[in-house]
Every structure is written in C-alpha cells, then in structure tokens.
Write an enzyme that holds these catalytic residues in place. Structure first.
Site: not given
Length: 349
Positions: A28, A52, A115, A155, A163, A166, A168, A170, A325
């Site tokens: 594919r 920020c 930043h 993330n 969101s 900067h 970071h 969690q 997949q």
C-alpha cells in the site's frame, strides 16, 4: 505463484507486550495520495513569548504567575483530567453498566525556559535535567498510597493535540493502572513466569543479534523499531540493564538516557526536515507496592508522519474497527532512521 516476501506481501505481526496482532500491508505504500495534507511545522519561534502561559514569569490561565525558572518547571495542571479529591462512587448494573470513581493528579513539566526549543534542539545536559525531574516526580507521586500508576508522556506538535508549542510534557498519576500498562503487566508477568527473564530483555537480545531494526544505541540504551510497530516510524527505547522503573537508573544511565533521546529525536526532525510530531511516554512498573520483577522499563515514541512532512498516518476505519495496520515495514522504517545524520538539520541552515 510468487514466493511470499515480508517486504512485498500483506501479513500480520504479533505484539507480545499487548498480546495483540496487527496488519502490515507494504504494497500500500505505493498508492497515490489525494487526501489531507498537513502544514509542516517549520515555524521560527521567539526564545520568549509574552503571550505563552508556560514561559517564565508569565501568567497562566488560572491567574498564577510562573516563576522566573532557568531549567525545568513543574506545576499542577490547571485543567487536569484527574482530580485528587474525588468522592467514592461506583456503578454496576448486571455487569453491563460499570463505572468507578477515579482520583489522581495531573502535572505539567516545562522542559526549558526557552520557548523556541524542542528536545532535539536541547543539550544532553538540559535533557538530563528533564530525566531527573521524571525520576523525582515518579518517586513523589508513586509513593502516594492512592496512586498505583504514574504515566509520564509528551505530546509534541499541534498534529498530536499539543495546545502550546513551549517544550513541555505531562504526568497523569492515578488510582488504577490504565489500559495499555495493565496489558503490558499481564503479558510481561506471564513471560517472566515461564522463562525466568523479562520479555523485553530477551527481545532486546534477539534484536541485537541482527540489528536489522536497531536505529541508534549507546553503552546503556538501544532504540529500535519494534517488529510489531503500528505507527510508521514508531520506536521503542530500551535500557540494556533490566530495571523496573526510572528511579533505578544509575547516574551514568540517566545521562545515557538523555543522550539517546536527543539522538533519536534529531533523526526524527531530520527525516522530513520539520519539527517531527509524536506522542511519547515512559512505561514502567505500577506503584502498587508490589515488586513487579517482570517489568522492564521502556519508552514508546508514536509519530504520525508517513510519507513526508505533509502526509500523516490516520488510525481510522479498519484500525478503529478491526486492528492496527501499517503500510511500511518496521525494517524499512529502521533503515531510514538509522541512515539519518545526528546533526540537526537547522544547524546546517
């Protein structure tokens, strides 16, 4: 009829950590793409952004001022998904409708006061500071009697739901062990009972024999594309020595961990010459008071980009309704990442 070839023909691969199968469809990767095109993240950001809410000295959404921090900065998430003071409550209707109250703590870790930086643009020393904070937070939160699992993650990039650009990550620490770590606990315990060694120790030894899927390594850590990888350029970071959690790493191993994270994420950015998005996180033993000898600390990186900085992998349709997949093989992805330089592409501009 042609002879079967793993590089050309669809097949399934087994993920022993989750006890699940996934589909590989290498043919594919040649299909034309007329779907959604993403905007590459090549933005030039200032070292300090007065708007920020994570930069030093700025006001957060709850009205509090950040300190003028110069290294890392940790605070309780102003919009945490978990709360500490949750009253007891549960529901069970004929075993079909089940719910339980869930308490916990959510925290944010600013990796740097700058930043405009991301992990691949930080020094090993600065990333070592992040690793040290991960250790401190795991120790502190894991020691709380109502916390049985500590999930540390990042993330990176708007594509992965971040969101704020900067740098970071969690921490979500909670009463119950969540889905994937719970599955990994079951699978690793079963393997340990049968073989007397950790699943990932044996897997790492197997991978080091051929190095076909190894991306980068140092004296204490190995990064590889797991045989069962679902995301296009997914990687697994493994310590050579078996430890159950990050607190057991020696001083030298902590620095090596920082080094391997930097070298991997530089390769990610260099792949498509963009700030490479991903979700990444540590998986380690539950903090429920048990020894969990079967656990082997590891870190997952799940990046979505597939063909370029503008074409991503979507986990939809078959993936949501059947099983994971992928279009390119783990071996191809490892080769691409392995061949990339370790000097960040921005350094050449």
């Amino acid at each position: 009829m042609a002879e079967f070839n793993f590089n050309d023909h669809p097949h399934r691969r087994f993920n022993p950590l989750l006890g699940e199968w996934m589909l590989v469809s290498p043919q594919r990767s040649k299909r034309p793409w007329q779907g959604q095109q993403e905007e590459p993240d090549r933005a030039e950001r200032p070292a300090y952004d007065p708007t920020c809410y994570l930069c030093p000295g700025n006001v957060r959404a709850n009205g509090e001022h950040n300190p003028q921090y110069t290294g890392t900065f940790v605070f309780d998430n102003d919009f945490a998904a978990l709360q500490a003071d949750v009253p007891a409550g549960d529901l069970n209707v004929e075993g079909l409708l089940q719910a339980k109250a869930e308490s916990g703590v959510g925290r944010v870790i600013c990796f740097s006061p700058r930043h405009d930086l991301t992990l691949p643009e930080m020094s090993v020393e600065a990333i070592r500071g992040v690793v040290d904070v991960w250790v401190e937070q795991f120790q502190e939160l894991g020691a709380q009697p109502d916390i049985n699992y500590v999930q540390i993650f990042e993330n990176k990039g708007f594509m992965m739901g971040c969101s704020n650009p900067h740098p970071h990550g969690q921490i979500w620490a909670q009463r119950h062990v969540p889905g994937d770590p719970a599955k990994e606990t079951v699978q690793q315990e079963a393997y340990y009972r049968e073989h007397g060694k950790t699943l990932l120790a044996d897997y790492l030894a197997l991978e080091l024999r051929t190095k076909e899927r190894v991306v980068v390594e140092n004296d204490h850590f190995v990064v590889l594309v797991p045989f069962w990888a679902a995301w296009p350029y997914e990687t697994l970071v493994l310590p050579r020595r078996v430890v159950q959690d990050i607190t057991q790493l020696s001083d030298e191993e902590r620095t090596a961990f920082a080094d391997i994270i930097r070298r991997l994420t530089i390769r990610y950015d260099n792949l498509f010459q963009t700030s490479f998005p991903y979700s990444a996180g540590l998986h380690q033993r539950p903090t429920d008071g048990q020894e969990h000898e079967s656990w082997h600390l590891h870190m997952h990186f799940y990046p979505p980009l597939l063909r370029s900085a503008t074409v991503r992998k979507f986990m939809v349709g078959y993936e949501l309704l059947a099983e994971a997949q992928r279009d390119i093989t783990a071996e191809y992805a490892a080769q691409r990442l392995r061949e990339l330089p370790e000097v960040h592409y921005k350094a050449k501009l």
